[in-house]
Design a protein around this motif. Structure first.
Motif, PDB file in Angstrom:
ATOM      1  N   TYR A   1       3.796  -1.567  -7.149  1.00 45.44           N
ATOM      2  CA  TYR A   1       4.873  -1.802  -5.978  1.00 45.44           C
ATOM      3  C   TYR A   1       6.001  -2.494  -6.771  1.00 45.44           C
ATOM      4  O   TYR A   1       5.659  -3.116  -7.762  1.00 45.44           O
ATOM      5  CB  TYR A   1       4.192  -2.337  -4.892  1.00 45.44           C
ATOM      6  N   PRO A   2       6.845  -2.503  -6.194  1.00 44.56           N
ATOM      7  CA  PRO A   2       8.020  -3.373  -6.668  1.00 44.56           C
ATOM      8  C   PRO A   2       7.786  -4.893  -6.919  1.00 44.56           C
ATOM      9  O   PRO A   2       7.167  -5.412  -6.156  1.00 44.56           O
ATOM     10  CB  PRO A   2       9.272  -3.126  -5.542  1.00 44.56           C
ATOM     11  N   GLU A   3       8.472  -5.753  -7.850  1.00 40.74           N
ATOM     12  CA  GLU A   3       8.124  -6.774  -8.363  1.00 40.74           C
ATOM     13  C   GLU A   3       8.422  -7.820  -7.177  1.00 40.74           C
ATOM     14  O   GLU A   3       7.647  -8.712  -6.926  1.00 40.74           O
ATOM     15  CB  GLU A   3       8.964  -7.202  -9.616  1.00 40.74           C
ATOM     16  N   GLY A   4       9.433  -7.281  -6.274  1.00 38.94           N
ATOM     17  CA  GLY A   4       9.884  -8.347  -5.125  1.00 38.94           C
ATOM     18  C   GLY A   4       8.826  -8.337  -4.224  1.00 38.94           C
ATOM     19  O   GLY A   4       8.731  -9.718  -3.655  1.00 38.94           O
ATOM     20  N   LEU A   5       8.003  -7.647  -4.051  1.00 35.06           N
ATOM     21  CA  LEU A   5       7.021  -7.686  -3.003  1.00 35.06           C
ATOM     22  C   LEU A   5       5.897  -8.890  -3.571  1.00 35.06           C
ATOM     23  O   LEU A   5       5.275  -9.770  -2.879  1.00 35.06           O
ATOM     24  CB  LEU A   5       6.083  -6.506  -3.066  1.00 35.06           C
ATOM     25  N   SER A   6       5.696  -8.940  -5.023  1.00 38.90           N
ATOM     26  CA  SER A   6       4.994  -9.933  -5.592  1.00 38.90           C
ATOM     27  C   SER A   6       5.324 -11.344  -5.293  1.00 38.90           C
ATOM     28  O   SER A   6       4.243 -12.159  -5.104  1.00 38.90           O
ATOM     29  CB  SER A   6       4.773  -9.715  -7.112  1.00 38.90           C
ATOM     30  N   LYS A   7       6.537 -11.591  -5.026  1.00 34.40           N
ATOM     31  CA  LYS A   7       6.923 -13.011  -4.470  1.00 34.40           C
ATOM     32  C   LYS A   7       6.431 -13.393  -3.085  1.00 34.40           C
ATOM     33  O   LYS A   7       6.283 -14.603  -2.742  1.00 34.40           O
ATOM     34  CB  LYS A   7       8.349 -13.011  -4.400  1.00 34.40           C
ATOM     35  N   ASN A   8       5.898 -12.321  -2.457  1.00 27.86           N
ATOM     36  CA  ASN A   8       5.334 -12.829  -1.235  1.00 27.86           C
ATOM     37  C   ASN A   8       3.773 -12.950  -1.048  1.00 27.86           C
ATOM     38  O   ASN A   8       3.123 -13.238  -0.301  1.00 27.86           O
ATOM     39  CB  ASN A   8       5.370 -11.455  -0.055  1.00 27.86           C
ATOM     40  N   ILE A   9       3.214 -12.862  -2.361  1.00 31.99           N
ATOM     41  CA  ILE A   9       1.645 -13.201  -2.393  1.00 31.99           C
ATOM     42  C   ILE A   9       1.627 -14.394  -2.988  1.00 31.99           C
ATOM     43  O   ILE A   9       1.977 -15.081  -3.921  1.00 31.99           O
ATOM     44  CB  ILE A   9       1.231 -12.268  -3.582  1.00 31.99           C
ATOM     45  N   SER A  10       0.898 -15.055  -2.145  1.00 30.49           N
ATOM     46  CA  SER A  10       0.432 -16.679  -2.137  1.00 30.49           C
ATOM     47  C   SER A  10      -1.140 -16.585  -3.087  1.00 30.49           C
ATOM     48  O   SER A  10      -1.945 -15.932  -2.496  1.00 30.49           O
ATOM     49  CB  SER A  10      -0.123 -17.299  -0.874  1.00 30.49           C
ATOM     50  N   LYS A  11      -0.879 -17.056  -4.354  1.00 29.62           N
ATOM     51  CA  LYS A  11      -1.879 -16.974  -5.096  1.00 29.62           C
ATOM     52  C   LYS A  11      -3.258 -17.937  -4.523  1.00 29.62           C
ATOM     53  O   LYS A  11      -3.011 -19.168  -4.167  1.00 29.62           O
ATOM     54  CB  LYS A  11      -1.637 -17.538  -6.483  1.00 29.62           C
ATOM     55  N   LEU A  12      -4.373 -17.185  -4.706  1.00 30.84           N
ATOM     56  CA  LEU A  12      -5.393 -17.836  -3.928  1.00 30.84           C
ATOM     57  C   LEU A  12      -6.434 -18.650  -4.961  1.00 30.84           C
ATOM     58  O   LEU A  12      -6.803 -19.804  -4.770  1.00 30.84           O
ATOM     59  CB  LEU A  12      -6.263 -17.053  -3.066  1.00 30.84           C
ATOM     60  N   LEU A  13      -6.796 -17.761  -6.126  1.00 31.10           N
ATOM     61  CA  LEU A  13      -7.681 -18.410  -7.247  1.00 31.10           C
ATOM     62  C   LEU A  13      -7.179 -18.104  -8.643  1.00 31.10           C
ATOM     63  O   LEU A  13      -6.498 -17.300  -8.671  1.00 31.10           O
ATOM     64  CB  LEU A  13      -8.967 -17.746  -6.880  1.00 31.10           C
TER      65      LEU A  13
ATOM     66  N   THR B   1      -5.497   0.070   4.047  1.00 32.59           N
ATOM     67  CA  THR B   1      -4.959   0.035   2.676  1.00 32.59           C
ATOM     68  C   THR B   1      -5.193   1.558   1.959  1.00 32.59           C
ATOM     69  O   THR B   1      -4.022   2.187   1.495  1.00 32.59           O
ATOM     70  CB  THR B   1      -5.244  -0.996   1.614  1.00 32.59           C
ATOM     71  N   THR B   2      -6.311   2.002   2.163  1.00 32.87           N
ATOM     72  CA  THR B   2      -6.919   3.308   1.466  1.00 32.87           C
ATOM     73  C   THR B   2      -5.972   4.426   2.198  1.00 32.87           C
ATOM     74  O   THR B   2      -5.314   5.356   1.404  1.00 32.87           O
ATOM     75  CB  THR B   2      -8.344   3.417   1.716  1.00 32.87           C
ATOM     76  N   LYS B   3      -5.741   4.418   3.496  1.00 32.02           N
ATOM     77  CA  LYS B   3      -5.057   5.447   4.167  1.00 32.02           C
ATOM     78  C   LYS B   3      -3.770   5.389   3.789  1.00 32.02           C
ATOM     79  O   LYS B   3      -3.068   6.521   3.696  1.00 32.02           O
ATOM     80  CB  LYS B   3      -5.349   5.173   5.661  1.00 32.02           C
ATOM     81  N   LEU B   4      -3.098   4.219   3.598  1.00 36.60           N
ATOM     82  CA  LEU B   4      -1.662   4.172   3.403  1.00 36.60           C
ATOM     83  C   LEU B   4      -1.477   4.513   1.880  1.00 36.60           C
ATOM     84  O   LEU B   4      -0.268   5.121   1.757  1.00 36.60           O
ATOM     85  CB  LEU B   4      -1.043   2.860   3.609  1.00 36.60           C
ATOM     86  N   VAL B   5      -2.322   4.182   1.015  1.00 38.55           N
ATOM     87  CA  VAL B   5      -2.113   4.477  -0.352  1.00 38.55           C
ATOM     88  C   VAL B   5      -2.330   6.271  -0.480  1.00 38.55           C
ATOM     89  O   VAL B   5      -1.393   6.746  -1.163  1.00 38.55           O
ATOM     90  CB  VAL B   5      -3.251   3.815  -1.117  1.00 38.55           C
ATOM     91  N   THR B   6      -3.310   6.687   0.114  1.00 37.37           N
ATOM     92  CA  THR B   6      -3.646   8.067  -0.113  1.00 37.37           C
ATOM     93  C   THR B   6      -2.932   8.973   0.780  1.00 37.37           C
ATOM     94  O   THR B   6      -2.752  10.182   0.521  1.00 37.37           O
ATOM     95  CB  THR B   6      -5.219   8.335  -0.217  1.00 37.37           C
ATOM     96  N   GLY B   7      -2.535   8.690   1.919  1.00 39.62           N
ATOM     97  CA  GLY B   7      -2.120   9.532   3.065  1.00 39.62           C
ATOM     98  C   GLY B   7      -3.315  10.535   3.546  1.00 39.62           C
ATOM     99  O   GLY B   7      -3.078  11.515   4.240  1.00 39.62           O
ATOM    100  N   ARG B   8      -4.457  10.024   3.282  1.00 40.04           N
ATOM    101  CA  ARG B   8      -5.471  10.919   3.899  1.00 40.04           C
ATOM    102  C   ARG B   8      -6.647  10.436   4.585  1.00 40.04           C
ATOM    103  O   ARG B   8      -6.646   9.176   4.913  1.00 40.04           O
ATOM    104  CB  ARG B   8      -6.505  11.612   2.448  1.00 40.04           C
TER     105      ARG B   8
ATOM    106  N   ALA C   1       0.855  -1.166  -0.098  1.00 41.59           N
ATOM    107  CA  ALA C   1       0.083  -0.083  -0.096  1.00 41.59           C
ATOM    108  C   ALA C   1       0.661   1.472   0.110  1.00 41.59           C
ATOM    109  O   ALA C   1       0.575   2.241  -0.847  1.00 41.59           O
ATOM    110  CB  ALA C   1      -1.044   0.018   1.108  1.00 41.59           C
ATOM    111  N   GLU C   2       1.734   1.343   0.739  1.00 37.20           N
ATOM    112  CA  GLU C   2       2.906   2.466   0.802  1.00 37.20           C
ATOM    113  C   GLU C   2       3.344   2.498  -0.509  1.00 37.20           C
ATOM    114  O   GLU C   2       3.720   3.837  -1.002  1.00 37.20           O
ATOM    115  CB  GLU C   2       3.831   2.294   2.011  1.00 37.20           C
ATOM    116  N   ALA C   3       3.913   1.495  -1.053  1.00 38.11           N
ATOM    117  CA  ALA C   3       4.609   1.626  -2.260  1.00 38.11           C
ATOM    118  C   ALA C   3       3.577   2.188  -3.382  1.00 38.11           C
ATOM    119  O   ALA C   3       3.928   2.995  -4.430  1.00 38.11           O
ATOM    120  CB  ALA C   3       5.046   0.379  -2.756  1.00 38.11           C
ATOM    121  N   THR C   4       2.399   1.532  -3.215  1.00 39.60           N
ATOM    122  CA  THR C   4       1.318   2.061  -4.453  1.00 39.60           C
ATOM    123  C   THR C   4       1.224   3.604  -4.286  1.00 39.60           C
ATOM    124  O   THR C   4       1.127   4.301  -5.158  1.00 39.60           O
ATOM    125  CB  THR C   4       0.248   1.342  -4.232  1.00 39.60           C
ATOM    126  N   GLY C   5       1.040   4.004  -2.978  1.00 36.53           N
ATOM    127  CA  GLY C   5       0.713   5.249  -2.668  1.00 36.53           C
ATOM    128  C   GLY C   5       1.848   6.354  -3.200  1.00 36.53           C
ATOM    129  O   GLY C   5       1.547   7.527  -3.902  1.00 36.53           O
TER     130      GLY C   5
END
Length: 220
Positions: free
Chosen positions: A208-220, A63-70, A35-39
């Motif tokens: 966000y950086p591609e490296g963070l994607s490696k931490n996502i466990s695909k659900l569906l 997530t919304t607060k971290l992305v927008t800072g608002r 969320a921070e990287a997306t923001g």
């Protein structure tokens, strides 16, 4: 008007494939970093939102607060995730192995809808689509025509329900479209106030950086 439709960052339940639904689970550290990287990426690109809407569930709201800072975030109950009823807190693979209702969730949404209707506790996809459509009609389409860009922050299934309305899709078998958004993934849609029409511009964008994607466990 541009509409950014955002899915929340990762949670511990995402990692272990435990169904969340209306269970109010928090972001994990990876989810916060996403969320921070997306923001930060939005800020660098000069992306500003005139209005910000979020599910009240904390994994989406934080997530919304971290992305927008608002803090001027408008929460709406219609943006809550699908209520999985008796399935919440259960592991996906175990439910599929036991032949439970969830086995139809991705493979046969129409069958899931039928079975959920008779389950006594699980919300149907039809009901989810109806409340998503209500949000779009009563909130988004009633915005001032000079509105340039808004953010809608919600959940995997809820966002697909929003897109069912946006795409004017009636066939439940097409519920998943191009597939589940990744965590902190964004679909970008435009809305023409004069023509009262939507156009899906792009799907499943990540900022966000591609490296963070490696931490996502695909659900569906």
């Amino acid at each position: 008007m541009e509409i950014y439709i955002l899915r929340h960052g990762t949670t511990e339940w995402n990692k272990i494939h435990k169904i969340q639904g209306n269970t109010d689970t928090p972001l994990d550290e990876t989810g916060k970093m996403m969320a921070e990287a997306t923001g930060k990426a939005f800020s660098e690109k000069g992306v500003h939102f005139d209005r910000i809407y979020s599910s009240p569930l904390k994994r989406a709201l934080v997530t919304t607060k971290l992305v927008t800072g608002r803090e001027d975030i408008i929460t709406d109950e219609r943006l809550r995730e699908l209520d999985f009823g008796f399935q919440e807190g259960r592991i996906v693979e175990e439910m599929i192995e036991k032949g439970m209702l969830f086995k139809y969730f991705k493979t046969d949404p129409a069958r899931y809808d039928e079975e959920a209707a008779g389950s006594g506790s699980a919300e149907t996809l039809t009901a989810l689509i109806e409340r998503a459509a209500s949000f779009m009609k009563e909130v988004v389409e009633k915005l001032p025509p000079e509105t340039e860009r808004i953010l809608i922050s919600a959940h995997g299934a809820c966002n697909k329900a929003l897109l069912m309305y946006i795409r004017n899709e009636k066939d439940l078998s097409r519920f998943w479209g191009v597939g589940l958004q990744p965590n902190c993934g964004v679909d970008i849609v435009t809305y023409d106030f004069e023509k009262c029409s939507y156009q899906l511009k792009s799907s499943n964008n990540t900022f966000y950086p591609e490296g963070l994607s490696k931490n996502i466990s695909k659900l569906l």
